[in-house]
Design a protein around this motif. Structure first.
Motif, short mmCIF file in Angstrom:
data_model
loop_
_atom_site.label_atom_id
_atom_site.label_comp_id
_atom_site.label_asym_id
_atom_site.label_seq_id
_atom_site.Cartn_x
_atom_site.Cartn_y
_atom_site.Cartn_z
N PRO A 1 0.82 -1.21 0.00
CA PRO A 1 0.00 0.00 0.00
C PRO A 1 0.86 1.27 0.00
N THR A 2 0.31 2.31 -0.56
CA THR A 2 0.85 3.65 -0.36
C THR A 2 0.30 4.16 0.97
N LEU A 3 0.36 5.46 1.22
CA LEU A 3 -0.19 6.02 2.47
C LEU A 3 -1.67 5.69 2.56
N LEU B 1 -2.20 7.98 -2.87
CA LEU B 1 -2.75 7.59 -1.58
C LEU B 1 -3.71 6.44 -1.81
N VAL B 2 -4.08 5.76 -0.72
CA VAL B 2 -5.10 4.72 -0.87
C VAL B 2 -6.08 4.80 0.29
N ALA B 3 -7.36 4.88 -0.06
CA ALA B 3 -8.42 4.85 0.95
C ALA B 3 -8.45 3.47 1.60
N LEU B 4 -8.72 3.44 2.87
CA LEU B 4 -8.76 2.19 3.61
C LEU B 4 -9.71 1.20 2.94
N GLY B 5 -10.86 1.67 2.51
CA GLY B 5 -11.83 0.79 1.86
C GLY B 5 -11.32 0.20 0.56
N LEU C 1 -8.08 -0.38 -0.14
CA LEU C 1 -7.08 -1.38 0.22
C LEU C 1 -7.74 -2.68 0.67
N VAL C 2 -8.74 -2.57 1.52
CA VAL C 2 -9.44 -3.77 2.01
C VAL C 2 -10.08 -4.52 0.85
N ASP C 3 -10.66 -3.80 -0.09
CA ASP C 3 -11.29 -4.44 -1.24
C ASP C 3 -10.29 -5.27 -2.03
N LEU C 4 -9.09 -4.73 -2.24
CA LEU C 4 -8.06 -5.48 -2.97
C LEU C 4 -7.62 -6.70 -2.17
N ILE C 5 -7.47 -6.55 -0.86
CA ILE C 5 -7.08 -7.68 -0.03
C ILE C 5 -8.09 -8.81 -0.15
N LEU D 1 0.93 -3.20 -6.21
CA LEU D 1 0.89 -1.89 -5.57
C LEU D 1 -0.58 -1.47 -5.53
N VAL D 2 -0.93 -0.63 -4.57
CA VAL D 2 -2.33 -0.24 -4.48
C VAL D 2 -2.45 1.24 -4.12
N SER D 3 -3.33 1.92 -4.84
CA SER D 3 -3.63 3.32 -4.58
C SER D 3 -5.05 3.59 -5.04
N ASP D 4 -5.49 4.84 -4.88
CA ASP D 4 -6.82 5.23 -5.35
C ASP D 4 -6.86 5.46 -6.85
#
Length: 320
Positions: free
Chosen positions: A170-172, A206-210, A212-216, A231-234
């Motif tokens: 994740p990014t920030l 940046l990446v919203a918590l939601g 990141l969770v969706d990708l997980i 890698l994951v971001s918005d």
């Protein structure tokens, strides 16, 4: 789906993953935490772990597990006071992770999802030259080095045992309940403090918590995620100035931003020993998430302004 072990369920990311997984009855969820979490659904089992290192015994917890989501870590902190920071990070993030993975493979776990960090790639990119998931890593600090070493060890274990490994960097991460610098930024904006960041033309992912969770969640079962790094971001990179403006709007406050040239801020930060802070505020750090789209058909489901609104709402509710 079988049993899922989630580590770090009391953390910012881990708790959000837990909340999402606990809403479905398609699996049994067991969480490993250092302290008891109250208010968990009846579908959740709790295993208390005193510490995570190379000697932790996971075997009884892993019985029947099909997937491990490893979100627990010794996290990056500013001004680390450890005598040997790299050794401290390695104890948890490398030795602890690989010990868990080896035991997971022995117990027949099908997939191991590891929450890593963009710091494995590095600290800064040139403008509009983003990091890619499969580029050569270049960590700078002890935390990033420890995460890279854990990734390397996991891929070796995958090759030796056949257990599938998925690595997510994740990014920030921001969202309701975010702490540290992002929380301080919201406090400054909420108080109406003038900030000298009105002329910053960098780009940061940046990446919203939601998101990141969706990708997980996607990576738990998607067949093409096996033994891949993501890698994951918005997918919507912002300058520091844009970030402050849009978050101020979400807080329903004016953004009092002074147009101080970034070169002046950089020089001042260097003079006062705040080079790393200047890098985060004035430098660029962008990631390319096209691999996620092409391999997993995944795009961030939550738009930045929607995520900012949710983050601001939580913050404002906490002020009451």
């Amino acid at each position: 789906m079988g049993r899922i072990l989630l580590t770090g369920a009391s953390g910012f990311v881990g708790r959000a993953v837990h909340d999402c997984l606990s809403k479905t009855t398609a699996h049994e969820l067991v969480v490993a935490v250092r302290k008891h979490i109250y208010g968990l659904p009846v579908t959740t089992s709790v295993a208390q772990i005193d510490q995570i290192d190379g000697a932790t015994d996971w075997m009884h917890i892993l019985v029947g597990c099909d997937v491990v989501i490893h979100a627990a870590a010794r996290v990056h902190v500013m001004n680390d006071s450890s005598v040997d920071p790299l050794a401290s990070f390695r104890k948890v993030n490398v030795e602890g992770t690989l010990n868990l993975a080896r035991q997971a493979a022995q117990k027949g776990v099908r997939r191991f999802v590891f929450i890593s960090s963009i710091k494995v790639n590095g600290e800064e990119t040139s403008l509009d030259v983003p990091y890619t998931a499969d580029a050569a890593p270049a960590p700078v600090d002890p935390y990033g080095i420890s995460k890279m070493e854990a990734e390397n060890g996991l891929m070796i274990i995958a090759a030796q045992t056949g257990m599938e490994v998925v690595i997510i960097r994740p990014t920030l991460v921001y969202g309701p309940g975010v702490k540290a610098n992002f929380l301080n930024m919201m406090r400054w904006l909420h108080k109406g403090i003038p900030l000298p960041f009105g002329a910053i033309h960098n780009r940061r992912s940046l990446v919203a918590l939601g998101n990141l969770v969706d990708l997980i969640i996607v990576c738990i079962a998607h067949p093409k995620a096996a033994n891949q790094k993501f890698l994951v971001s918005d997918g919507d990179d912002l300058s520091t100035t844009e970030l402050l403006q849009r978050m101020a709007r979400a807080l329903r406050k004016p953004a009092r931003l002074l147009p101080v040239p970034s070169v002046f801020l950089t020089v001042c930060a260097f003079f006062f020993g705040k080079k790393s802070l200047s890098q985060r505020l004035c430098g660029s750090l962008q990631v390319d998430i096209s691999k996620n789209r092409e391999l997993l058909s995944w795009t961030p489901p939550i738009a930045v302004d929607v995520a900012f609104d949710a983050t601001a709402k939580y913050f404002l509710d906490e002020q009451v």
